[in-house]
Design an enzyme around this catalytic site. Structure first.
Site, mmCIF file in Angstrom:
data_model
loop_
_atom_site.group_PDB
_atom_site.id
_atom_site.type_symbol
_atom_site.label_atom_id
_atom_site.label_comp_id
_atom_site.label_asym_id
_atom_site.label_seq_id
_atom_site.Cartn_x
_atom_site.Cartn_y
_atom_site.Cartn_z
ATOM 1 N N SER A 1 0.850 -1.186 0.000
ATOM 2 C CA SER A 1 0.000 0.000 0.000
ATOM 3 C C SER A 1 0.883 1.233 0.000
ATOM 4 O O SER A 1 2.045 1.181 0.416
ATOM 5 C CB SER A 1 -0.878 0.019 1.250
ATOM 6 O OG SER A 1 -1.551 1.258 1.360
ATOM 7 N N TYR B 1 -1.578 -1.036 10.118
ATOM 8 C CA TYR B 1 -1.662 -1.267 8.675
ATOM 9 C C TYR B 1 -0.375 -0.809 7.984
ATOM 10 O O TYR B 1 0.189 -1.517 7.137
ATOM 11 C CB TYR B 1 -2.868 -0.489 8.136
ATOM 12 C CG TYR B 1 -3.254 -0.774 6.719
ATOM 13 C CD1 TYR B 1 -4.041 -1.884 6.394
ATOM 14 C CD2 TYR B 1 -2.863 0.079 5.683
ATOM 15 C CE1 TYR B 1 -4.411 -2.126 5.084
ATOM 16 C CE2 TYR B 1 -3.231 -0.163 4.371
ATOM 17 C CZ TYR B 1 -4.004 -1.261 4.077
ATOM 18 O OH TYR B 1 -4.377 -1.503 2.784
ATOM 19 N N LYS C 1 2.194 -3.118 5.872
ATOM 20 C CA LYS C 1 2.389 -2.866 4.442
ATOM 21 C C LYS C 1 3.833 -2.467 4.129
ATOM 22 O O LYS C 1 4.380 -2.833 3.086
ATOM 23 C CB LYS C 1 1.406 -1.792 3.961
ATOM 24 C CG LYS C 1 -0.067 -2.239 4.016
ATOM 25 C CD LYS C 1 -0.332 -3.451 3.133
ATOM 26 C CE LYS C 1 -1.807 -3.753 2.954
ATOM 27 N NZ LYS C 1 -2.040 -4.906 2.067
#
Lengths: 246, 81
Positions: free
Chosen positions: A145, A158, A162
């Site tokens: 991401s 997150y 990522k």
């Protein structure tokens, strides 16, 4: 020229019942790969993806598995290898969000995001590499991401997962490069899916392209990375983000 | 299966694998070191996998790390069968 026509194997896309995963499954099937459409809970949605691939003349199989469980992961590979052959293209796409500011983020929300988005990608990769190395061909594509390389308040778990995927991509790429196996990451920015439905305000205004991307635009990059054309591309991260990380 | 595998069969499997990894066939002897044969850790990891597929024996990374020569590898595999 695509790799699928010359190979006896298949593509496995984790978390492929919706969003970016389903678009990648459809794109790889269109390239000629038999595709295993992995899902955790959305059986109907996965069946729909398989139906779409069949309608387009492709070959696909929906396989349920919670890939955070090693046991279910082993069973997933067993089923896929029996039905479709060796996994020669692996797309680690399964992911989740559990957002909160670090000050109040729970251990449970930290762990579940790291387990799903990073640890399970490592385990699927470790498993698939065995077959790829023997085949002297393989494509691992990790869906990272733009969050990770770039900050986004409320997503420390997150972002860590990522960014971790990008680090993992580079090192594994170096380990297996001379066996014809490439390992790359795709870093999507704001893509129009269920998972980003609540994110579009502030983030969208930061996107130079002034629009969200589509799952198909991410899938086109996965299709390229899986192809023979991308044989010399390894350890890299391809940003599909409308310029957000630039 | 363990009772039916001979050391000659193991040697054949190891030698064939090393040739696949690019080692010079003329240089593969029992005494040859993996370093001299230009066989590295990835090759040994793949050899472990081939052994697992052929004989169902799991070789640990720590065991394989100790292996220096072709003879070491054959003896390690024979031991684990």
């Amino acid at each position: 020229m695509n790799a699928a026509s010359e190979r006896h194997g298949c593509a496995l896309v984790t978390g492929a019942s919706r969003g970016i995963g389903s678009a990648i499954a459809c794109a790889l099937a269109a390239d000629g790969w038999p595709v295993a459409v992995n899902f955790r809970a959305s059986e109907d949605a996965a069946a729909e993806v398989v139906g779409r691939i069949h309608d387009a003349g492709g070959r696909a199989l929906a396989v349920g598995a919670d890939i955070t469980s090693q046991q279910q992961l082993d069973r997933l590979f067993q089923t896929v290898e029996q039905e479709l052959g060796r996994v020669l293209v692996l797309v680690n796409n399964a992911g989740m969000r559990a957002d909160d500011l670090a000050l109040s983020l729970t251990d449970s929300d930290w762990s579940s995001v790291i387990d799903t988005n990073l640890t399970s990608a490592f385990r699927t990769t470790r498993h698939a590499l065995r077959g790829m190395i023997r085949e002297r061909f393989g494509r691992v594509i990790n869906i990272s991401s733009v969050i990770g390389p770039r900050a986004n308040a409320g997503q420390s778990n997150y972002a860590a997962a990522k960014a971790g995927l990008i680090g993992m991509t580079k090192t594994i790429a170096v380990e297996v490069a001379r066996r014809g196996v490439t390992v790359n990451a795709i870093a999507p920015g704001l893509i129009d899916t269920d998972m980003t439905a609540d994110l579009d305000g502030e983030l969208l205004s930061a996107v130079p392209a002034r629009r969200a991307g589509t799952p198909e635009e991410v899938a086109a990059c996965a299709s390229f990375l899986a192809s023979e054309h991308a044989g010399y591309v390894t350890g890299s991260t391809l940003y599909v983000d409308g310029g957000l990380a630039a | 299966m363990s009772t039916t595998v001979t050391e000659e069969q193991i040697e054949k499997l190891v030698v064939e694998s090393l040739e696949t990894f690019g080692a010079d066939a003329d240089q593969i002897t029992r005494e040859a070191t993996f370093e001299a044969l230009d066989i590295d850790s990835l090759d040994l990891a793949e050899l472990s996998q081939i052994v697992h597929e052929s004989y169902g024996v799991e070789l640990k990374g720590s065991d394989v790390a100790e292996v220096k020569t072709v003879d070491d590898a054959i003896k390690l595999i024979a031991e684990r069968l």
